[in-house]
Design an enzyme around this catalytic site. Sequence first.
Site, PDB file in Angstrom:
ATOM      1  N   ARG A 265     -51.443 -28.575  71.594  1.00  0.00           N
ATOM      2  CA  ARG A 265     -52.127 -27.411  71.006  1.00  0.00           C
ATOM      3  C   ARG A 265     -52.866 -27.803  69.742  1.00  0.00           C
ATOM      4  O   ARG A 265     -52.287 -28.316  68.802  1.00  0.00           O
ATOM      5  CB  ARG A 265     -51.099 -26.313  70.705  1.00  0.00           C
ATOM      6  CG  ARG A 265     -50.471 -25.802  71.983  1.00  0.00           C
ATOM      7  CD  ARG A 265     -49.593 -24.598  71.768  1.00  0.00           C
ATOM      8  NE  ARG A 265     -48.958 -24.252  73.032  1.00  0.00           N
ATOM      9  CZ  ARG A 265     -48.097 -23.262  73.184  1.00  0.00           C
ATOM     10  NH1 ARG A 265     -47.770 -22.500  72.134  1.00  0.00           N
ATOM     11  NH2 ARG A 265     -47.568 -23.003  74.359  1.00  0.00           N
ATOM     12  N   ARG A 280     -43.947 -26.857  64.121  1.00  0.00           N
ATOM     13  CA  ARG A 280     -45.284 -26.595  64.671  1.00  0.00           C
ATOM     14  C   ARG A 280     -46.054 -27.897  64.777  1.00  0.00           C
ATOM     15  O   ARG A 280     -46.481 -28.447  63.779  1.00  0.00           O
ATOM     16  CB  ARG A 280     -46.010 -25.609  63.749  1.00  0.00           C
ATOM     17  CG  ARG A 280     -47.147 -24.845  64.383  1.00  0.00           C
ATOM     18  CD  ARG A 280     -47.689 -23.807  63.416  1.00  0.00           C
ATOM     19  NE  ARG A 280     -46.725 -22.758  63.147  1.00  0.00           N
ATOM     20  CZ  ARG A 280     -46.602 -21.655  63.884  1.00  0.00           C
ATOM     21  NH1 ARG A 280     -47.395 -21.453  64.897  1.00  0.00           N
ATOM     22  NH2 ARG A 280     -45.690 -20.751  63.583  1.00  0.00           N
ATOM     23  N   GLU A 352     -38.458 -18.410  66.761  1.00  0.00           N
ATOM     24  CA  GLU A 352     -38.766 -18.366  68.187  1.00  0.00           C
ATOM     25  C   GLU A 352     -38.513 -19.719  68.852  1.00  0.00           C
ATOM     26  O   GLU A 352     -38.974 -20.761  68.377  1.00  0.00           O
ATOM     27  CB  GLU A 352     -40.238 -17.990  68.365  1.00  0.00           C
ATOM     28  CG  GLU A 352     -40.666 -17.972  69.822  1.00  0.00           C
ATOM     29  CD  GLU A 352     -42.173 -17.767  69.988  1.00  0.00           C
ATOM     30  OE1 GLU A 352     -42.810 -17.241  69.069  1.00  0.00           O
ATOM     31  OE2 GLU A 352     -42.696 -18.143  71.051  1.00  0.00           O
ATOM     32  N   SER A 355     -40.415 -17.707  74.722  1.00  0.00           N
ATOM     33  CA  SER A 355     -41.152 -16.464  74.864  1.00  0.00           C
ATOM     34  C   SER A 355     -41.252 -16.197  76.362  1.00  0.00           C
ATOM     35  O   SER A 355     -41.784 -17.021  77.092  1.00  0.00           O
ATOM     36  CB  SER A 355     -42.539 -16.631  74.246  1.00  0.00           C
ATOM     37  OG  SER A 355     -43.186 -15.389  74.141  1.00  0.00           O
ATOM     38  N   ARG A 394     -37.866 -27.608  69.346  1.00  0.00           N
ATOM     39  CA  ARG A 394     -37.170 -26.646  68.485  1.00  0.00           C
ATOM     40  C   ARG A 394     -35.677 -26.612  68.787  1.00  0.00           C
ATOM     41  O   ARG A 394     -34.866 -26.321  67.910  1.00  0.00           O
ATOM     42  CB  ARG A 394     -37.804 -25.254  68.627  1.00  0.00           C
ATOM     43  CG  ARG A 394     -39.188 -25.220  67.989  1.00  0.00           C
ATOM     44  CD  ARG A 394     -39.789 -23.826  67.916  1.00  0.00           C
ATOM     45  NE  ARG A 394     -41.120 -23.890  67.318  1.00  0.00           N
ATOM     46  CZ  ARG A 394     -41.906 -22.838  67.108  1.00  0.00           C
ATOM     47  NH1 ARG A 394     -41.488 -21.629  67.465  1.00  0.00           N
ATOM     48  NH2 ARG A 394     -43.086 -22.984  66.551  1.00  0.00           N
TER      49      ARG A 394
END
Length: 428
Positions: A265, A280, A352, A355, A394
Amino acid sequence: MLDLNFVRENLETVKTALDNRNTSTKSLEKFVEVDAERRRVIGESDQINQQRNTSSKQIGALMQQGKGDEAEKLKAEVAGLKEKQAELERQRDEAENTMRELLAALPNLPASDVPAGKDESANVEIRRWGTVREFDFEPKDHVDLGESLSILDLERATKIAGSRFAILNGAGARLERALVNFMLDVHTTEHGYTETLPPFIVNRNSLFGTNQLPKFEEDLFHLKDERGFALIPTAEVPVTNYHAGEILEAKDLPKYFTAYTPCFRSEAGSYGKDTRGLIRQHQFEKVELVKLTLPENSEEEHEKLTQNAERILQLLGLPYRTVVLSTGDMSFGAAKTYDIEVWIPSQNTFREISSCSNCTDFQARRMNLRFRRAGGAKPEFVHTLNGSGLAVGRTWIAILENYQQEDGSILIPEVLHQYMNGLEKIEK
RNA sequence: GGAGACGUGGCUGAGUGGCUGAAAGCGGCGGUUUGCUAAACCGUUGUAGUUCAAAAGACUACCACAGGUUCGAAUCCUGUCGUCUCCGCCA
């Protein structure tokens, strides 16, 4: 993508839904306008085509009867239609393209039981699992822990790639691999998913199907290649598109897929937040869950999928909570989304880690993925669902921070021992 | 990377300029027959758009995709994508 007829007939519903999603409703005015224009032009151009077809048939008949003169006369007439036809075709293409663009830019409609709200503050916690650990020392964050154990090297990653990249070493790399294997094993053997290993590069069609395009072009890493390739931002793209353009049989649904892939990303760096550590990154690992279901079963399948993801955290003994996202916080293609958030001690908060979304027929319409009920019924769009099961990076962070000991060592959760070659503790 | 062959409906497969939205077979659906199943026989069976209150009907588009030639294209021409075979190379 929403259904054209549905939007036309339920403008008010769509308008309300857009408002709830903080999306401008301006395009709806244009929608009505272009829709009328489109239909007008289609009507005219179809009529011209009809004339042309009829005349051409007559010409054929006349030629057979040897009436060459009359045929020539008709030929001239049809030739005259050509210009008009070309112009109408052009208008028609334009109207249909505009229509497609307008439709493609509209987000999915939120499910009726999604809390209305303008951002994450309206999200609602629906359950919590595990007990947050009380530390009798000051817990360190995963960067301090990882670097002092020499299992994490951020500096050299910056040197060889750039910021927002990481290198895992030794037991750290092994832990990442263990997590991948563990997650895939649980989902395939306990939850009935089929493991799949898809391409990590996809074309623009696939990206359109799962809504990355046209709106989120800049979030992707594009390859310098005339084929329009991009690195996948999530396995959702290649896996959900697996049956794109096909008509499945109802008896073959639901289909469950799980896939491990790296994810790339570009957008990750543009936010000023989470600049420290692995939270991130431009590249991260993820085990993804994807389901294709009958429309009437997608809600139930969504609940199950979310629980399948939660199960991983339970087996790892990591405390988490599950929230349902409000209308304003949901992603573009989702009708309903549950976020699973794991406890991160150094931040004293839940973050998070998964999702899970029910995209209903939104993506299926974009990728023309349908199914047919028994008895030769009309094809219908399947419902597509996806969720992380889980974000591996994560999870790695959560294990380091939640299982850290005062001396800086890390206890490895029991379920991972067999994946770590028996290693029970990471220490210097 | 080089050479060649090929891309037709859910599937197999005919179709080299008009009568082809497309033969035939398989599969699906409905029916006849049957104690039940099977077989046999008869009928039916693509997708999308426009029109219509709806249905019926009518019309338009679609034979990998995009252009072109022609009064008319599944059929001729060009490009792209894909598949297969042989050679080369590579993990």
